[in-house]
Scaffold this active site. Structure first.
Site, PDB file in Angstrom:
ATOM      1  N   HIS A 176       0.829  -1.206   0.000  1.00  0.00           N
ATOM      2  CA  HIS A 176       0.000   0.000   0.000  1.00  0.00           C
ATOM      3  C   HIS A 176       0.860   1.251   0.000  1.00  0.00           C
ATOM      4  O   HIS A 176       0.556   2.224  -0.707  1.00  0.00           O
ATOM      5  CB  HIS A 176      -0.932   0.015   1.208  1.00  0.00           C
ATOM      6  CG  HIS A 176      -1.794   1.242   1.247  1.00  0.00           C
ATOM      7  ND1 HIS A 176      -1.547   2.314   2.076  1.00  0.00           N
ATOM      8  CD2 HIS A 176      -2.906   1.574   0.531  1.00  0.00           C
ATOM      9  CE1 HIS A 176      -2.455   3.248   1.863  1.00  0.00           C
ATOM     10  NE2 HIS A 176      -3.295   2.839   0.945  1.00  0.00           N
ATOM     11  N   ILE A 203      -5.175   5.422   5.097  1.00  0.00           N
ATOM     12  CA  ILE A 203      -5.546   6.598   4.312  1.00  0.00           C
ATOM     13  C   ILE A 203      -5.688   6.157   2.867  1.00  0.00           C
ATOM     14  O   ILE A 203      -5.117   5.148   2.470  1.00  0.00           O
ATOM     15  CB  ILE A 203      -4.517   7.739   4.439  1.00  0.00           C
ATOM     16  CG1 ILE A 203      -5.017   9.022   3.762  1.00  0.00           C
ATOM     17  CG2 ILE A 203      -3.189   7.308   3.860  1.00  0.00           C
ATOM     18  CD1 ILE A 203      -6.222   9.619   4.439  1.00  0.00           C
TER      19      ILE A 203
END
Length: 865
Positions: free
Chosen positions: A717, A865
């Site tokens: 990620h 996020i």
């Protein structure tokens, strides 16, 4: 649960650390009208302590008979075979100066009457009789006879007991497999998991802590004329599952849920006070408040045109900004993250921070070397693959899409291969391809029917040079046959050029490639392959692995905030007419396209070594580092990533081996087997019959599966997220939309291209409104919070009492720090052309630690996020 067993006499001292709701109530902030949150925000982030200053004043509200605790024995049972429950005891006094308190935390003392017949506490009940919930951080018991100190790491909301009618239970930080759980705690352990699973019915309430599965049936708005396919639960649209909400169904489609406030299990929703909580709220504020103002600014007020007229005007977004009407800023909530781009110093200017890609050179992004380098060191470095056959083939069904074989000729490539033939280059493993033909072609007819969309499916072939860098040789641009998709593709091949109109055509061809890449990156590499595929594992973990379980303790930090941010995405990013649909090429087909890609998702291929081998970028070699020889030796994502992967797997192996000495111990763990079975059969139920799923019968399968989950949530990620603004913040470098095909000779567009190449480029790519949308969002997504917890770190040192586990974790952190040093050394090695490239941007996305903000580095533990 009342009526205790303690006799008066010796007492156990306890310290309770909590946070009042008024510190953490982001929903309350969200409900304040625009312009009215300044006091609340500054109170939390420094300056005027409007909210935080009330904590001490309100501390007395927790005293009296407002909060009670009851200890539960881990060693002595009652008549029902459950751990004895102690006397209900209340918070006694406020401890405002406790030195170990974190920011905005409050501490209270409590004294439990102790009797030797009670044994050792292993859990406790807590009741909240206040009107408002509060966030329980930790409980510490001191000087327990013959035992010492006991820590309870809680990090959970405690709701009002009168409304919820249920005791909250918390367990000691010890680690127990189900079969090794002290018998007095076993039924409590099972009951807590039953609570977290729920019964699968009803609409979820804000205070629920229930984890259950559902399909993606809440992205569309059928009643508003914007239906979207339901993703998941069918072979046509397979998809990972998300958390079930149980909201009302739409009037038009009884299978679709109404949009609205998003349920996430209570402890997933801003469960800790972090500045990243304001990052996520910033996205919501953008969607609801800021972007409508952008639209009004451009389309209603005509304050600024929707087209950029020059590259200088684009650079003006960072160097001077866009002047705004004097009253516009007052309509925008002054969250800190929004203050970064909306100046309130009297200038009334919208100004973005300079993206890293143009900090050294304003034009190096245009070079072929940088175009190619970003395929191995950019924000989407996991798609390029080695070309092992020529011409490139398609896997699309020819009965539906005709012949999609590439039309690129060998002679077109060999012009720029320095005397090397295509056959020689394939044999020497020197040809590579960035291939978006199969991902986009099934959707091109529909995409090109959207307003202003004019796009191609692209293939780009690259040559590995002697210095280790890549050189683009040709770009193939394909459209569906005008007579029907089943008649195949209509393609043109564009070759590199550096002068005249041909250089402009080449630049436009590269832009079309990047538009494909931007859409694929955001929808597949980022959303699907990290956010979406991780949520089922987070749900299954909470449903079947007790907080006492060693695998829960291993994995839980890597789920933090993921369910919450995914809920926000369904509400504001990937929903019908949301930010993604507005600003990326596939438009309303965006998430549907990701479903098509999910059909070919393979869990075991998410391990970096397996991924590299599958794409032909590495071959197994026992004599090479990590057992792999990289085909492109200077492949920054792979070189750094393999070091991180090995560190993760070593840590997982050391940790897991502490609790599972044999394969049989894996097979006999009832919670582990239930977790894995459900993650596969329900969480990823549309792929449950795939033969590649690990069976979770061996220690190696457990180690590999946990390593893949941790890698995906952390390093993968980070690699595809935190470079979004550094590279894509300059829209010329990573356009997200294409609005024109390459002009044909004899047309006014062609004449414009000859006369004004910059204007032709700008009329082709993302216009101003969508640029503002894109930049505003990726600027937030690319940020780190001030209190980010990075890989190799925990938010508390008391996450386990197992000293061997703590020692192994310390070794993991040390190894990650050593890797940082080697990454920095590689970035200073001038012989490694792909580490910096023409834009002079060192590849640091897999550098574990980071400072706050837009740093182009840092690997958080989780998808937060």
């Amino acid at each position: 649960m009342l009526g205790g067993i303690f006799n008066k006499g010796q007492k156990i001292k306890g310290t309770v650390v909590l946070m009042p709701k008024n510190v953490l109530d982001f929903n309350a902030i969200a409900s304040i009208p625009s312009g009215g949150v300044t006091g609340a925000v500054t109170g939390i982030f420094g300056g005027v302590t409007t909210v935080a200053g009330n904590i001490i004043d309100n501390a007395t509200a927790f005293l009296g008979r407002n909060v009670s605790l009851q200890l539960i024995s881990a060693t002595q049972t009652d008549a029902n075979g459950k751990g004895k429950v102690g006397k209900e005891t209340y918070l006694e006094s406020h401890l405002p100066t406790l030195p170990t308190l974190g920011a905005r935390q409050d501490a209270f003392s409590i004294y439990f009457e102790y009797d030797a017949n009670f044994g050792i506490p292993g859990a406790f009940y807590i009741r909240n009789f206040k009107t408002d919930e509060f966030y329980l951080v930790s409980v510490t018991l001191e000087d327990i006879p013959n035992h010492g100190t006991i820590h309870f790491v809680c990090n959970s909301w405690v709701y009002n007991f009168r409304n919820y009618k249920k005791d909250r239970i918390f367990f000691v930080n010890n680690t127990y497999l189900p079969s090794a759980t002290p018998s007095p705690l076993l039924k409590y352990r099972e009951e807590e998991l039953e609570t977290l699973r729920g019964d699968g019915t009803g609409k979820r309430k804000e205070y629920d802590r229930i984890y259950d599965y559902d399909v993606y049936n809440d992205l569309g708005n059928p009643d508003g004329g914007k239906p979207r396919p339901i993703l998941g639960g069918s072979s046509i649209y397979p998809y990972p599952r998300r958390v079930r909400t149980g909201r009302e169904r739409t009037r038009t489609d009884p299978n679709s849920e109404k949009q609205g406030e998003m349920y996430v299990p209570r402890d997933e929703n801003f469960g800790h006070l972090k500045s990243s909580d304001f990052l996520t709220y910033g996205i919501k504020s953008l969607a609801q408040n800021v972007l409508p103002l952008f639209k009004s600014l451009i389309f209603d007020l005509n304050f600024t045109p929707n087209e950029f007229d020059s590259f200088d005007e684009v650079r003006g977004l960072y160097e001077g900004g866009i002047k705004l009407p004097t009253d516009m800023l007052s309509q925008i909530s002054p969250l800190p993250v929004l203050k970064e781009i909306f100046r309130t110093d009297g200038e009334n200017v919208l100004q973005f921070p300079p993206p890293h890609v143009i900090k050294v050179s304003k034009s190096a992004w245009m070079t072929d070397d940088e175009f190619a380098r970003e395929m191995v060191a950019g924000v989407n470095p996991g798609v390029i693959r080695r070309l092992d056959e020529f011409p490139p083939q398609s896997t699309l069904d020819p009965t539906l899409y005709g012949d999609q074989t590439s039309t690129i000729a060998k002679e077109q490539l060999e012009i720029n291969m320095g005397g090397v033939t295509v056959e020689e280059a394939i044999s020497a493993q020197r040809l590579f391809i960035l291939d978006y033909q199969d991902a986009f072609m099934p959707y091109m007819t529909r995409i090109n029917s959207l307003p202003s969309a004019k796009a191609y499916a692209t293939r780009t072939i690259l040559f590995l040079k002697e210095d280790g860098s890549l050189k683009p040789l040709a770009i193939e641009l394909s459209k569906p046959h005008p007579g029907g998709d089943n008649l195949g593709a209509v393609s043109r091949v564009v070759l590199p050029a550096s002068e005249g109109v041909d250089s402009t055509i080449w630049l436009l061809a590269k832009a079309h490639v990047i538009v494909n890449d931007s859409g694929y990156h955001q929808l597949m590499s980022h959303w699907l392959n990290t956010h979406a595929v991780m949520e089922p594992f987070a749900i299954a973990t909470n449903r079947h692995l007790s907080v006492l379980h060693p695998i829960y303790k291993l994995l839980y930090p890597h789920y933090r905030d993921t369910i919450n941010i995914n809920g926000l995405a369904r509400q504001s990013l990937i929903n019908a007419d949301g930010i993604i649909e507005q600003s990326f090429l596939p438009g309303k087909y965006s998430i549907e396209m990701s479903s098509a890609v999910y059909k070919n998702w393979v869990f075991t291929d998410q391990a970096l070594p397996a991924d590299l081998i599958k794409r032909g970028l590495a071959v197994e070699d026992p004599s090479a580092p990590h057992g792999l020889r990289l085909v492109i030796e200077d492949y920054p994502y792979a070189v750094d990533g393999l070091e991180i992967w090995d560190a993760i797997k070593t840590w997982v192996k050391e940790y897991v081996s502490l609790y599972y000495p044999t394969d049989a111990s894996v097979q006999q763990d009832t919670e582990l087997q239930a977790f894995w079975k459900e993650a596969v059969e329900k969480g990823h139920g549309d792929l449950k019959e795939k033969p590649w799923w690990p069976k979770m019968q061996t220690l190696e399968e457990l180690i590999q599966s946990c390593s893949i989950i941790i890698w995906t949530a952390s390093a993968l990620h980070a690699a595809v997220n935190f470079g979004q603004y550094p590279y894509g913040g300059y829209i010329l470098n990573r356009p997200t939309l294409s609005r024109r095909f390459i002009p044909e000779q004899g047309t006014p567009e062609y004449d414009e291209m000859v006369k004004s190449p910059q204007k032709a480029y700008l009329r082709t790519i993302t216009p101003k409104y969508q640029t503002l949308v894109d930049l505003s969002v990726i600027e937030i997504l690319s940020r780190h919070a001030s209190d980010e917890v990075y890989l190799g770190q925990r938010d508390t040192p008391n996450w386990t009492t197992d000293s061997k586990a703590l020692e192994a974790f310390k070794r993991f952190g040390t190894k990650l720090a050593d890797i940082e040093g080697r990454i920095n050394a590689r970035n200073n090695d001038s012989s490694l052309k792909n580490r910096l490239g023409p834009v002079q941007l060192p590849y640091t996305l897999l550098h574990r630690s980071s400072e706050e903000g837009l740093t182009f580095k840092g690997i958080p533990n989780s998808i937060s996020i």
